[in-house]
Each structure stands twice: as structure tokens, then as C-alpha cells.
Design an enzyme around this catalytic site. Structure first.
Site, PDB file in Angstrom:
ATOM      1  N   ASP A   1      -0.281  -6.619   0.634  1.00  0.00           N
ATOM      2  CA  ASP A   1      -1.761  -6.751  -0.626  1.00  0.00           C
ATOM      3  C   ASP A   1      -1.366  -7.256  -1.758  1.00  0.00           C
ATOM      4  OD1 ASP A   1      -2.673  -5.596   2.138  1.00  0.00           O
ATOM      5  OD2 ASP A   1      -2.541  -3.451   1.355  1.00  0.00           O
TER       6      ASP A   1
ATOM      7  N   LYS B   1      -5.729  -6.906   6.972  1.00  0.00           N
ATOM      8  CA  LYS B   1      -6.080  -5.715   7.711  1.00  0.00           C
ATOM      9  C   LYS B   1      -6.979  -5.011   7.081  1.00  0.00           C
ATOM     10  CE  LYS B   1      -1.903  -3.482   4.687  1.00  0.00           C
ATOM     11  NZ  LYS B   1      -3.363  -2.677   3.568  1.00  0.00           N
TER      12      LYS B   1
ATOM     13  N   CYS C   1      -0.260   1.442   0.782  1.00  0.00           N
ATOM     14  CA  CYS C   1      -0.509   0.512   2.047  1.00  0.00           C
ATOM     15  C   CYS C   1       0.958  -0.037   2.139  1.00  0.00           C
ATOM     16  CB  CYS C   1      -0.941  -0.340   1.755  1.00  0.00           C
ATOM     17  SG  CYS C   1      -2.895  -0.025   1.483  1.00  0.00           S
TER      18      CYS C   1
END
Ligand code: C5J
Length: 221
Positions: free
Chosen positions: A23, A128, A161
Site C-alpha cells: 500500500d 486488496k 496492513c
């Protein structure tokens, strides 16, 4: 190859190992994005970009597989449950229009990986909808097809994450290492705690090491 890691050296075979960058997208890292609208200091996250860029380049030069993830939802938000969207009292929620387009929506400018770490041809890019990279993505199957057994993790944020993805990976049988200087949190104490808990109890989730230790291992081969 062997990396000087904690709590003890980490062994990996380059052909069976992937670098997974979680990310590293504009919405979390650049001023004006989602991260900042939540009241966070994005400069903390920006600070890991040079080390992450160096690690990525070294890994590419060695011929290693690279996986990039983006936290991304469908435009109709059908993959974003209210339990995720309706948290807290932010000025903007997932799907709202922000300075860089709709927040955390696939294809929007803010959802792109920052230019310094942009994927190149041949690298895997995973959108995701959850915190973990393995939830509803097919990542495990993709890695299995390529014979990957070991994963090196960087990205943001460490305790959300990145840690979730490492735990998911560990449960699926991967030996995981967290690159300490290629990951960051908006809360330094949370990063420190996450790094500690990952490698506690004999690497219960995985190993940790600075990226320089991995680059040194690559250099010595
Ligand atoms: C968060 C992430 N913190 N990539 N996302 O919402 O860690």
C-alpha cells in the site's frame, strides 16, 4: 542466502522469495491524501521512501520477484462493508471525493502507487479490499504458481496492513521478514510494538532486519 536478522539469521533462496510492498499509495503517503484527512502526519511515511526505493532497485537488479499491493475498492463499494466504511468521524470516508479523486477507489489518482516506487513490467500488482494482502485477492495462488516460499515485507502502515499481511502469510506457510526501515506507521510507538511482536517468541510471525542487511546478502552473491 543468509541475512543478519533478528531474532536470528534468515535464510532465503532468491528464486523462491518475493519482495512485497504494501500500500505505498498516494492516498496514504502524499500530503492532501486520505491519510492526512484522518489527521495523520504523512511526513513520517514519506521518510521511508528513499530506503524503500533503494531496496526495490537492489531487488530488481538481483532479478527478484516484486509484488505491490494497493488498498482499493470497487467504484460501487460492494467490497467495502459498513464495518470498514463507517469508522470514526473523518472529514472524508472511503468512496468520497477528495483532493486526489475518490478515496481508496481503484483507478483514482490517489489510489496509485507513488511515482518513486511505481511498478514496472513483470511485477505483480494486487488490489486488496481488506487489510491483509491475502484476503479476497488470489495472491496465495499466484505465489504458489511461482514456487514462492519466502516473503520480504515493506510498506504502510506497519501495525495495520503490513502486520495483517505478514500474519496471513505466516498462516499460509511463508517464512516472512519485515524490512524495518521500509515500513512505517503514523504512530511510531505502534511501529515499534509491531516490530517487537513480530519477532518475539523465536520469530513467532517472522524475522526483522534493516534493508541494508538484505542488500548486503544480495551483494555477497
Ligand atoms: C490503513 C493500511 N491503515 N495500508 N491501511 O488503513 O495500513
Amino acid at each position: 542466502m543468509q541475512v543478519q536478522a533478528r531474532p536470528f539469521p534468515y535464510e532465503f533462496d532468491l528464486a523462491k522469495t518475493a519482495l512485497v510492498l504494501i500500500d505505498m499509495q498516494r492516498d496514504f503517503i502524499e500530503p492532501g491524501g486520505f491519510g492526512e484527512t484522518l489527521g495523520n502526519d504523512v511526513a513520517l511515511l514519506e521518510a521511508i521512501v528513499p530506503a524503500t526505493q533503494k531496496m526495490l532497485q537492489g531487488w530488481r537488479d538481483a532479478g527478484g520477484l516484486v509484488v505491490h499491493t494497493r488498498e482499493a475498492h470497487k467504484a460501487d463499494l460492494s467490497d467495502c462493508p459498513p464495518a470498514k466504511r463507517n469508522r470514526g468521524n473523518p472529514s472524508l470516508r472511503i468512496g468520497d471525493v477528495g483532493n486526489m479523486g475518490r478515496i481508496l477507489i481503484a483507478g483514482e489518482p490517489g489510489n496509485q502507487i507513488i511515482e518513486a516506487l511505481a511498478p514496472v513490467a513483470g511485477e505483480i500488482v494486487i488490489d486488496k479490499p481488506g487489510k491483509g494482502a491475502f484476503y479476497a485477492t488470489g495472491l496465495h495462488e499466484t505465489l504458489q504458481q511461482r514456487g514462492i516460499t519466502h516473503l520480504l515485507f515493506g510498506g504502510v502502515t506497519t501495525e495495520v496492513c503490513v502486520q495483517t499481511s505478514m500474519r496471513e502469510a505466516n498462516d499460509r506457510g511463508y517464512d516472512c521478514l519485515l524490512l524495518e526501515d521500509c515500513t512505517e506507521s503514523y504512530f511510531p510507538a505502534f511501529k515499534a510494538a509491531a516490530v517487537d511482536m513480530i519477532r518475539a517468541q523465536g520469530a513467532i510471525v517472522g524475522w526483522t532486519a534493516p534493508s541494508g542487511a538484505v542488500l548486503a546478502a544480495l551483494d555477497s552473491h
